[in-house]
Write a protein that holds these residues in place. Structure first.
Motif, PDB file in Angstrom:
ATOM      1  N   THR A  65      -3.955   2.157  -7.570  1.00 22.98           N
ATOM      2  CA  THR A  65      -5.334   1.416  -6.889  1.00 22.98           C
ATOM      3  C   THR A  65      -5.792   0.723  -8.238  1.00 22.98           C
ATOM      4  O   THR A  65      -6.137  -0.551  -7.982  1.00 22.98           O
ATOM      5  CB  THR A  65      -6.021   1.933  -6.310  1.00 22.98           C
ATOM      6  OG1 THR A  65      -5.435   2.725  -4.944  1.00 22.98           O
ATOM      7  CG2 THR A  65      -7.336   1.418  -5.954  1.00 22.98           C
ATOM      8  N   ALA A 113       1.514   5.589   0.125  1.00 28.64           N
ATOM      9  CA  ALA A 113       0.941   6.901   0.194  1.00 28.64           C
ATOM     10  C   ALA A 113       2.105   7.587  -0.821  1.00 28.64           C
ATOM     11  O   ALA A 113       3.356   7.828  -0.612  1.00 28.64           O
ATOM     12  CB  ALA A 113       1.111   7.489   1.749  1.00 28.64           C
ATOM     13  N   ILE A 114       1.344   8.526  -1.837  1.00 30.88           N
ATOM     14  CA  ILE A 114       2.204   9.477  -2.766  1.00 30.88           C
ATOM     15  C   ILE A 114       2.248  10.731  -1.972  1.00 30.88           C
ATOM     16  O   ILE A 114       1.290  11.491  -1.986  1.00 30.88           O
ATOM     17  CB  ILE A 114       1.301   9.534  -4.007  1.00 30.88           C
ATOM     18  CG1 ILE A 114       1.245   8.075  -4.371  1.00 30.88           C
ATOM     19  CG2 ILE A 114       2.081  10.440  -4.929  1.00 30.88           C
ATOM     20  CD1 ILE A 114       2.484   7.386  -4.854  1.00 30.88           C
ATOM     21  N   SER A 168       0.866  -1.016  -0.004  1.00 31.00           N
ATOM     22  CA  SER A 168       0.186   0.070   0.045  1.00 31.00           C
ATOM     23  C   SER A 168       1.038   1.042  -0.056  1.00 31.00           C
ATOM     24  O   SER A 168       1.948   1.266   0.406  1.00 31.00           O
ATOM     25  CB  SER A 168      -1.072   0.094   1.104  1.00 31.00           C
ATOM     26  OG  SER A 168      -1.729  -1.039   1.402  1.00 31.00           O
ATOM     27  N   ALA A 198      -1.869   9.408   5.869  1.00 33.69           N
ATOM     28  CA  ALA A 198      -1.419   8.232   5.385  1.00 33.69           C
ATOM     29  C   ALA A 198      -1.512   7.031   6.345  1.00 33.69           C
ATOM     30  O   ALA A 198      -2.012   5.952   5.843  1.00 33.69           O
ATOM     31  CB  ALA A 198       0.158   8.337   4.947  1.00 33.69           C
ATOM     32  N   ALA A 227      -3.925   3.042  -1.827  1.00 24.29           N
ATOM     33  CA  ALA A 227      -3.120   4.120  -1.978  1.00 24.29           C
ATOM     34  C   ALA A 227      -3.766   5.492  -1.694  1.00 24.29           C
ATOM     35  O   ALA A 227      -4.894   5.764  -1.961  1.00 24.29           O
ATOM     36  CB  ALA A 227      -2.561   4.000  -3.605  1.00 24.29           C
ATOM     37  N   VAL A 228      -3.113   6.410  -1.434  1.00 24.96           N
ATOM     38  CA  VAL A 228      -3.371   7.670  -0.951  1.00 24.96           C
ATOM     39  C   VAL A 228      -2.350   8.768  -1.232  1.00 24.96           C
ATOM     40  O   VAL A 228      -1.153   8.518  -1.214  1.00 24.96           O
ATOM     41  CB  VAL A 228      -3.954   7.561   0.470  1.00 24.96           C
ATOM     42  CG1 VAL A 228      -2.521   7.461   1.468  1.00 24.96           C
ATOM     43  CG2 VAL A 228      -4.359   9.058   0.980  1.00 24.96           C
ATOM     44  N   GLY A 229      -2.880   9.736  -2.073  1.00 27.06           N
ATOM     45  CA  GLY A 229      -2.147  10.932  -2.275  1.00 27.06           C
ATOM     46  C   GLY A 229      -2.161  12.014  -1.184  1.00 27.06           C
ATOM     47  O   GLY A 229      -3.317  12.472  -0.660  1.00 27.06           O
ATOM     48  N   ALA A 257      -2.021   7.874  -6.865  1.00 27.20           N
ATOM     49  CA  ALA A 257      -2.541   7.234  -6.004  1.00 27.20           C
ATOM     50  C   ALA A 257      -3.730   6.535  -6.720  1.00 27.20           C
ATOM     51  O   ALA A 257      -3.960   5.139  -6.566  1.00 27.20           O
ATOM     52  CB  ALA A 257      -3.083   7.697  -4.560  1.00 27.20           C
ATOM     53  N   ARG A 258      -4.618   7.325  -7.435  1.00 24.26           N
ATOM     54  CA  ARG A 258      -5.672   6.470  -8.151  1.00 24.26           C
ATOM     55  C   ARG A 258      -5.470   5.695  -9.172  1.00 24.26           C
ATOM     56  O   ARG A 258      -5.931   4.315  -9.101  1.00 24.26           O
ATOM     57  CB  ARG A 258      -6.769   7.531  -8.456  1.00 24.26           C
ATOM     58  CG  ARG A 258      -7.345   8.263  -7.548  1.00 24.26           C
ATOM     59  CD  ARG A 258      -8.543   9.020  -8.166  1.00 24.26           C
ATOM     60  NE  ARG A 258      -8.047  10.123  -9.017  1.00 24.26           N
ATOM     61  CZ  ARG A 258      -7.790  11.393  -8.777  1.00 24.26           C
ATOM     62  NH1 ARG A 258      -8.008  11.760  -7.466  1.00 24.26           N
ATOM     63  NH2 ARG A 258      -7.363  12.070  -9.684  1.00 24.26           N
TER      64      ARG A 258
END
Length: 272
Positions: A66, A49-50, A47, A93, A73-75, A62-63
């Motif tokens: 995924t 975090a950007i 997983s 994150a 994933a998350v930005g 991030a999108r």
């Protein structure tokens, strides 16, 4: 606390390479080298975090991760020179991913100016991002890695030697990153945290190409000759971001569990 670095000799190669179940933060990951690193970590099952100054672009990456790999994933917006910004972004994150196991300090800058022409503020900014950003990121990572982890610092071949005219601040900052990598490895091993550096030669990315062109112009060189001027590759081609990303993946994985404190040259033989 015992040194929790397991003997993984009985693990299969796919298991050694897999990052499934691990949570990674990559700074400066909205484009270029950082994005390539995030892609490979996600492909290996992490997983991710950007983290980037450009939060909207980070969210888009991030999108994409995924959608491509089916991993969370998350930005997040992050300024690596600002400890409060790092903590706030990491809180997001951790909330989204559940923790941090891998932290890649990738964000960096290399503005070009002759030493005598470079202002104190410009010099300090290079160190604030390239060296202070590594210190800040590592400090945040340590507080989040409750069960150990891996910190990977993106250095440069400029951390091993002098390079193009006008890059005294950059060269100095990257030498400092190598030293910091060694010291962090020494201090963090009892916590179960490995620390490694990866030192690329010039790799054409959006940001690198723009800054390299400015550096060449400042040195009176023709920017159109950038690929040949910026690398002395022995493998017959200039490196690409994924070349470096694969080395980072190796460092993050259990394939490299015996390694800490080293800075790996990913330079196509440039520094021989």
């Amino acid at each position: 606390m015992p040194f929790p670095f397991a003997d993984v000799s009985s693990s299969s190669l796919p298991d050694l390479l897999s990052l499934r179940g691990r949570r990674a933060v990559v700074t400066g990951a909205a484009q270029g080298l950082g994005r390539a690193i995030a892609v490979r970590l996600a492909e290996a099952g992490a997983s991710v975090a950007i983290a980037d100054l450009d939060e909207s672009r980070a969210a888009a990456v991030a999108r994409e991760l995924t959608e491509r790999f089916g991993v969370p994933a998350v930005g997040v917006g992050m300024d690596v020179t600002d400890a409060a910004s790092i903590t706030a972004a990491t809180d997001i994150a951790v909330s989204a991913l559940g923790g941090v196991d891998v932290w890649v300090n990738n964000a960096g800058i290399f503005p070009s100016a002759p030493l005598l022409d470079m202002s104190d503020d410009a010099w300090d900014q290079v160190f604030a991002v390239n060296t202070g950003g590594v210190r800040n990121g590592a400090r945040e990572a340590v507080g989040r890695m409750l069960d150990g982890g891996v910190i990977i610092n993106i250095a440069s071949t400029a951390g091993f030697r002098g390079t193009a005219p006008g890059l005294s601040a950059y060269v100095s900052s990257k030498h400092a990153v190598r030293g910091l990598t060694k010291q962090l490895a020494l201090e963090l091993a009892p916590r179960g945290i490995r620390v490694l550096g990866v030192a690329p030669s010039y790799v054409p990315t959006e940001g690198n190409m723009a800054m390299a062109a400015a550096a060449m112009e400042a040195a009176g060189l023709d920017p159109s000759n950038m690929p040949s001027a910026m690398t002395q590759s022995l493998i017959g081609r200039t490196g690409v971001p994924d070349d470096i990303a694969r080395v980072v993946l190796f460092c993050a994985s259990d394939l490299a569990i015996i390694m800490t404190g080293s800075t790996l040259l990913a330079d196509a033989g440039e520094t021989i």
